[in-house]
Design a protein around this motif. Structure first.
Motif, PDB file in Angstrom:
ATOM      1  N   SER A  29       0.861  -1.183   0.000  1.00  0.00           N
ATOM      2  CA  SER A  29       0.000   0.000   0.000  1.00  0.00           C
ATOM      3  C   SER A  29       0.893   1.226   0.000  1.00  0.00           C
ATOM      4  O   SER A  29       2.114   1.122   0.175  1.00  0.00           O
ATOM      5  CB  SER A  29      -0.922   0.014   1.233  1.00  0.00           C
ATOM      6  N   GLU A  30       0.310   2.377  -0.168  1.00  0.00           N
ATOM      7  CA  GLU A  30       1.085   3.619  -0.199  1.00  0.00           C
ATOM      8  C   GLU A  30       1.676   3.962   1.168  1.00  0.00           C
ATOM      9  O   GLU A  30       2.554   4.806   1.268  1.00  0.00           O
ATOM     10  CB  GLU A  30       0.216   4.774  -0.705  1.00  0.00           C
ATOM     11  N   ALA A  52     -11.154   1.772   8.851  1.00  0.00           N
ATOM     12  CA  ALA A  52     -11.910   0.634   8.330  1.00  0.00           C
ATOM     13  C   ALA A  52     -11.497   0.211   6.919  1.00  0.00           C
ATOM     14  O   ALA A  52     -11.303  -0.987   6.674  1.00  0.00           O
ATOM     15  CB  ALA A  52     -13.405   0.935   8.392  1.00  0.00           C
ATOM     16  N   PRO A  53     -11.362   1.118   5.941  1.00  0.00           N
ATOM     17  CA  PRO A  53     -11.038   0.653   4.591  1.00  0.00           C
ATOM     18  C   PRO A  53      -9.724  -0.118   4.511  1.00  0.00           C
ATOM     19  O   PRO A  53      -9.664  -1.186   3.892  1.00  0.00           O
ATOM     20  CB  PRO A  53     -10.979   1.952   3.776  1.00  0.00           C
ATOM     21  N   LEU A  54      -8.660   0.401   5.134  1.00  0.00           N
ATOM     22  CA  LEU A  54      -7.369  -0.292   5.084  1.00  0.00           C
ATOM     23  C   LEU A  54      -7.416  -1.603   5.868  1.00  0.00           C
ATOM     24  O   LEU A  54      -6.920  -2.635   5.404  1.00  0.00           O
ATOM     25  CB  LEU A  54      -6.268   0.602   5.631  1.00  0.00           C
ATOM     26  N   MET A  88      -7.579  -7.548   5.613  1.00  0.00           N
ATOM     27  CA  MET A  88      -8.293  -8.739   6.087  1.00  0.00           C
ATOM     28  C   MET A  88      -8.804  -9.556   4.901  1.00  0.00           C
ATOM     29  O   MET A  88      -8.769 -10.791   4.914  1.00  0.00           O
ATOM     30  CB  MET A  88      -9.452  -8.336   6.989  1.00  0.00           C
ATOM     31  N   GLU A  89      -9.293  -8.881   3.873  1.00  0.00           N
ATOM     32  CA  GLU A  89      -9.744  -9.574   2.656  1.00  0.00           C
ATOM     33  C   GLU A  89      -8.614 -10.440   2.084  1.00  0.00           C
ATOM     34  O   GLU A  89      -8.833 -11.577   1.648  1.00  0.00           O
ATOM     35  CB  GLU A  89     -10.205  -8.556   1.612  1.00  0.00           C
ATOM     36  N   LYS A  90      -7.404  -9.890   2.063  1.00  0.00           N
ATOM     37  CA  LYS A  90      -6.255 -10.661   1.573  1.00  0.00           C
ATOM     38  C   LYS A  90      -6.042 -11.916   2.420  1.00  0.00           C
ATOM     39  O   LYS A  90      -5.800 -13.008   1.897  1.00  0.00           O
ATOM     40  CB  LYS A  90      -4.995  -9.803   1.613  1.00  0.00           C
ATOM     41  N   GLU A 111     -12.549   0.500  13.453  1.00  0.00           N
ATOM     42  CA  GLU A 111     -12.526  -0.658  12.558  1.00  0.00           C
ATOM     43  C   GLU A 111     -13.510  -1.779  12.890  1.00  0.00           C
ATOM     44  O   GLU A 111     -13.875  -2.561  11.994  1.00  0.00           O
ATOM     45  CB  GLU A 111     -11.117  -1.271  12.543  1.00  0.00           C
ATOM     46  N   ALA A 112     -13.928  -1.933  14.132  1.00  0.00           N
ATOM     47  CA  ALA A 112     -14.596  -3.158  14.574  1.00  0.00           C
ATOM     48  C   ALA A 112     -15.852  -3.504  13.775  1.00  0.00           C
ATOM     49  O   ALA A 112     -16.040  -4.662  13.371  1.00  0.00           O
ATOM     50  CB  ALA A 112     -14.935  -3.075  16.056  1.00  0.00           C
TER      51      ALA A 112
END
Length: 258
Positions: A61-62, A87-89, A94-96, A200-201
């Motif tokens: 990521s950047e 949340a987005p990061l 987590m998706e990975k 994030e939760a």
């Protein structure tokens, strides 16, 4: 114009086939099913060095590289990586992990507290999270809050109890904007039953529900957010608390094998 068109955030699309997905141009590595997401970079790096952790994959990521580590702990394959703030990061990484094989997740980090009686270091185990962020609305239909997986909550509580530590089962307020934690909003979410505030939760819980994996979280009480003002309380300098919380998360994650 319908509310969904007027307010795009509640225009939920249940289509599971997104245009961009993890590992579209490469084969996902083999990552452990048991995964700890730790928000403390220094703890992740220390554990990786002490245990000669295997680097399974390096996310990019950047803000820099994010290694996904694996260690053998008590005879089990265990994965961990640094969860990035927001949340987005946090959800993206987590998706990975899910795409690589992660199935049981425990997140550990710090949380602001809305209750002045909670000391720095007091553990918070979220049972539900108010969805005052945007990411979760892309994974689940609109709702005020999301319940965290009761089985995972119970396992975290059991581990914390076993260590004889002070803790609180509570709701958490997940927000995208810490500079918009106004007096009215603090009062509203305290009234709704929230003792903690973080970023994030609710989104991580939504991703877990969407993908059918298990997720839970344990935070330690940090800065104080109340109508009278903000108190940093030196929360992010508590080295021992941060390391201990990581190992609590490890134990809770291992208990999900049962």
């Amino acid at each position: 114009m319908t509310d969904e068109k007027l307010y795009p955030i509640i225009d939920f699309d249940p289509d599971r086939e997104a245009i961009i997905r993890p590992f579209m141009t490469e084969t996902p590595p083999d990552f452990p099913e048991l995964v700890v997401m730790c928000f403390f970079k220094e703890v992740v790096e220390k554990v990786a060095e002490q245990y000669s952790a295997k680097t399974v994959y390096v996310g990019k990521s950047e803000v820099g590289p994010v290694p996904y580590y694996e260690i053998d702990y008590e005879g089990e394959r265990l994965g961990f990586f640094q969860a990035l703030v927001g949340a987005p990061l946090a959800v993206g990484f987590m998706e990975k992990a899910i795409a690589m094989g992660g199935k049981k997740f425990i997140a550990c980090g710090g949380s602001g507290v809305l209750n002045p009686e909670l000391a720095v270091g007091h553990l918070l185990i979220p049972t539900a999270a108010v969805r005052d962020e945007g990411t979760s609305y892309h994974y689940l239909p609109p709702a005020f809050e999301i319940q965290l997986n009761p089985r995972v909550v119970e396992r975290i509580e059991s581990v914390v109890k076993g260590e004889g530590l002070d803790y609180l089962l509570t709701k958490t307020w997940t927000t995208d904007a810490f500079y918009r934690e106004t007096k009215a909003r603090v009062a509203r979410y305290k009234q709704a039953g929230c003792d903690g505030v973080e970023m994030e939760a609710s989104a991580l819980a939504a991703v877990a529900e969407f993908h059918g994996v298990e997720f839970g979280a344990v935070f330690y009480g940090g800065d104080l957010v109340q109508a009278d003002g903000w108190d940093h309380r030196g929360w992010n300098n508590r080295t021992e608390i941060r390391e201990n919380l990581f190992w609590l998360a490890i134990k809770a994650c291992l208990s999900l094998k049962e």
